[in-house]
Design an enzyme around this catalytic site. Structure first.
Site, PDB file in Angstrom:
ATOM      1  N   SER A   1       0.819  -1.219   0.000  1.00  0.00           N
ATOM      2  CA  SER A   1       0.000   0.000   0.000  1.00  0.00           C
ATOM      3  C   SER A   1       0.846   1.259   0.000  1.00  0.00           C
ATOM      4  O   SER A   1       1.918   1.306   0.588  1.00  0.00           O
ATOM      5  CB  SER A   1      -0.900   0.034   1.241  1.00  0.00           C
ATOM      6  OG  SER A   1      -1.667  -1.124   1.297  1.00  0.00           O
TER       7      SER A   1
ATOM      8  N   THR B   1     -10.109  -4.318   1.118  1.00  0.00           N
ATOM      9  CA  THR B   1     -11.371  -3.935   1.768  1.00  0.00           C
ATOM     10  C   THR B   1     -12.467  -4.954   1.408  1.00  0.00           C
ATOM     11  O   THR B   1     -12.291  -5.768   0.486  1.00  0.00           O
ATOM     12  CB  THR B   1     -11.824  -2.552   1.256  1.00  0.00           C
ATOM     13  OG1 THR B   1     -11.976  -2.650  -0.171  1.00  0.00           O
ATOM     14  CG2 THR B   1     -10.818  -1.450   1.590  1.00  0.00           C
TER      15      THR B   1
ATOM     16  N   GLY C   1     -23.885  -0.557  29.867  1.00  0.00           N
ATOM     17  CA  GLY C   1     -22.898   0.484  30.208  1.00  0.00           C
ATOM     18  C   GLY C   1     -21.500  -0.089  30.389  1.00  0.00           C
ATOM     19  O   GLY C   1     -20.499   0.532  29.995  1.00  0.00           O
TER      20      GLY C   1
ATOM     21  N   GLN D   1     -35.423 -13.070  26.595  1.00  0.00           N
ATOM     22  CA  GLN D   1     -35.259 -13.423  25.178  1.00  0.00           C
ATOM     23  C   GLN D   1     -34.522 -12.335  24.398  1.00  0.00           C
ATOM     24  O   GLN D   1     -33.824 -12.631  23.418  1.00  0.00           O
ATOM     25  CB  GLN D   1     -36.615 -13.695  24.526  1.00  0.00           C
ATOM     26  CG  GLN D   1     -37.111 -15.112  24.791  1.00  0.00           C
ATOM     27  CD  GLN D   1     -38.291 -15.486  23.923  1.00  0.00           C
ATOM     28  OE1 GLN D   1     -39.018 -14.623  23.424  1.00  0.00           O
ATOM     29  NE2 GLN D   1     -38.501 -16.779  23.747  1.00  0.00           N
TER      30      GLN D   1
ATOM     31  N   GLU E   1     -14.993  -4.301  -0.227  1.00  0.00           N
ATOM     32  CA  GLU E   1     -15.351  -4.035  -1.631  1.00  0.00           C
ATOM     33  C   GLU E   1     -14.390  -4.784  -2.566  1.00  0.00           C
ATOM     34  O   GLU E   1     -14.814  -5.315  -3.605  1.00  0.00           O
ATOM     35  CB  GLU E   1     -15.310  -2.522  -1.906  1.00  0.00           C
ATOM     36  CG  GLU E   1     -16.404  -1.720  -1.185  1.00  0.00           C
ATOM     37  CD  GLU E   1     -16.197  -1.579   0.324  1.00  0.00           C
ATOM     38  OE1 GLU E   1     -15.060  -1.772   0.810  1.00  0.00           O
ATOM     39  OE2 GLU E   1     -17.186  -1.281   1.028  1.00  0.00           O
TER      40      GLU E   1
ATOM     41  N   GLU F   1      -5.631  -6.029   3.868  1.00  0.00           N
ATOM     42  CA  GLU F   1      -5.516  -7.148   2.912  1.00  0.00           C
ATOM     43  C   GLU F   1      -6.704  -7.181   1.953  1.00  0.00           C
ATOM     44  O   GLU F   1      -7.216  -8.236   1.590  1.00  0.00           O
ATOM     45  CB  GLU F   1      -5.274  -8.462   3.653  1.00  0.00           C
ATOM     46  CG  GLU F   1      -3.958  -8.358   4.423  1.00  0.00           C
ATOM     47  CD  GLU F   1      -3.348  -9.651   4.883  1.00  0.00           C
ATOM     48  OE1 GLU F   1      -3.642 -10.698   4.296  1.00  0.00           O
ATOM     49  OE2 GLU F   1      -2.544  -9.591   5.830  1.00  0.00           O
TER      50      GLU F   1
END
Ligand code: CAA
Length: 380
Positions: free
Chosen positions: A126, A365, A340, A279, A367, A363
């Site tokens: 990169s 995205t 919390g 639940q 996409e 490694e």
């Protein structure tokens, strides 16, 4: 279909689980707070054989299969994803890259030290203006006969400041586009190699991420990997396996966050009972567990493909795409189950939520994974 693990796989998984609980857990919050690299822990992981798991024993590795590797990645990531990314880059990008495509001299000189954990590796593709679009890099390596002269900047490099050996991908002939790219093994101590400032990150803060600057670094020709012009394919092939490791990391982050949520729900009381009896919480746990199991099957299938000589471009990309989404969803839900307390560092789940995000980015995205998957689907 046989889903059982071998005795050896169970043994290595249990060793990783034990190591993560006893050696990684105690300092994990402090390392995250102070962005402290786990030097001692990495040394111990080398001694346990986790740094070169799939490397041939004749080069100092464990000679294990990819399935064993993903089991270890999951266990380490259940506790500390900063440590597991260090393991992942060293194993599936650097060691694998040299073992699969390096020559004998390169294996003897570099792989033997990387596989034992004596030295650490980094993978440098990169750049500031070229992350996803890997052919558009501007780092150059100019052929000067018996050596290349390397110039440029790499960004977001895992193990950037702590590695000893760097796999650097650079343009050697811009005209040839992706066919004019090469990969080189570069040593940290070489003149002109500068380590840029450490990134202050959202997550995986114990790992060490830097930009790297190369100013007229002289790289001997014997440090080029493969034939001239092989660098882009080298990067793609190596990343395809790396994605299986990151998918296993994402799986581990999800599983670690789920384990904490489940345990918490059994002790925390609200409206007169433990919250797991509501639940609203029990259904969350059911959804979390189901998606983790589905991610685990995809990760194991991708590892199985690699171990059995099948193409794993698509299965690795699908495993990473899905497991990283599960890591994100499950870690957010784990914070919600904790209420919390989930927002407070000592309960760990907020760290899982921060760590999960990177698995959708590095490694490739999410996409990029979809590009790889859709191209695979449509190629014939
Ligand atoms: N195996 C072998 N060859 C491959 C390949 C693969 N998996 N993928 C592509 N190639 C080959 C193609 O066959 C083609 O070769 P020919 O011309 O000979 O046919 C060549 O490579 C170019 O392929 P494309 O035209 O498909 O290339 P593209 O420019 O369209 O890019 C891409 C494809 C999938 C988008 C690719 O650029 C990519 O994967 N990008 C993401 C990069 C990435 O993952 N970066 C992460 C950085 S590393 C990191 O994060 C490490 C860390 O520190 C944790």
């Amino acid at each position: 279909m046989d889903f059982s693990l071998s005795e050896e796989q169970i043994m290595i998984r249990d060793a990783a689980r034990d190591f993560a609980r006893t050696e990684l857990l105690p300092g994990v919050i402090e390392r995250d707070n102070h962005q402290k690299f786990p030097t001692e822990q990495v040394k111990k992981m080398g001694e346990l054989g986790f740094m070169g798991m799939m490397v041939d024993p004749k080069y100092g590795g464990g000679g294990m299969d990819t399935l064993s590797y993903v089991l270890v990645m999951e266990e380490l990531s259940k506790i500390d994803a900063s440590c597991s990314v260090i393991v992942s880059v060293n194993n599936s990008l650097v060691c694998y890259g040299i073992q699969a495509y390096g020559n004998e001299d390169q294996k003897q000189k570099y792989l033997t030290k990387l596989a034992t954990g004596e030295k650490l590796g980094a993978f440098c593709l990169s750049e500031p203006e070229a992350g996803s679009d890997a052919t558009s890099q501007t780092t150059t390596a100019i052929d000067k006969g018996d050596h290349y002269i390397l110039n440029g900047t790499k960004n977001w490099i895992t193990n950037g400041g702590t590695a000893d050996y760097y796999l650097v991908i650079a343009q050697t002939d811009r005209e040839k586009k992706h066919k004019g790219i090469n990969a080189f093994i570069v040593e940290k101590t070489w003149e002109g190699f500068e380590i840029g400032p450490k990134e202050d990150k959202l997550g995986i803060r114990g790992s060490d991420t830097h930009s790297l600057i190369f100013n007229d670094v002289k790289v001997p020709k014997e440090n080029r990997i493969g034939i001239d012009g092989f660098g882009f394919k080298f990067a793609m092939k190596t990343l395809a396996g790396g994605r299986i490791g990151i998918a296993a990391q994402a799986l581990g982050i999800a599983a670690g966050a789920y384990d904490l949520a489940r345990e918490y729900s059994k002790v925390r009381k609200a409206f007169g009972t433990e919250i797991c009896n509501h639940q609203a919480i029990a259904f969350k746990l059911a959804d979390m567990h189901t998606s983790i199991e589905a991610a685990r099957l995809l990760v194991m299938k991708a590892a199985w493909d690699k171990d059995n000589g099948n193409n794993y471009d698509m299965s690795g990309a699908m495993a990473k795409l899905y497991a990283s989404q599960v890591a994100m969803d499950v870690s957010v839900e784990a914070v919600q189950v904790h209420g919390g307390n989930g927002y407070v560092k000592e309960y760990h789940v907020e760290r899982f939520m921060r760590d999960a995000k990177i698995t959708q980015i590095y490694e490739g995205t999410s996409e990029i994974q979809k590009i790889v998957i859709s191209r695979g689907l449509l190629k014939d």
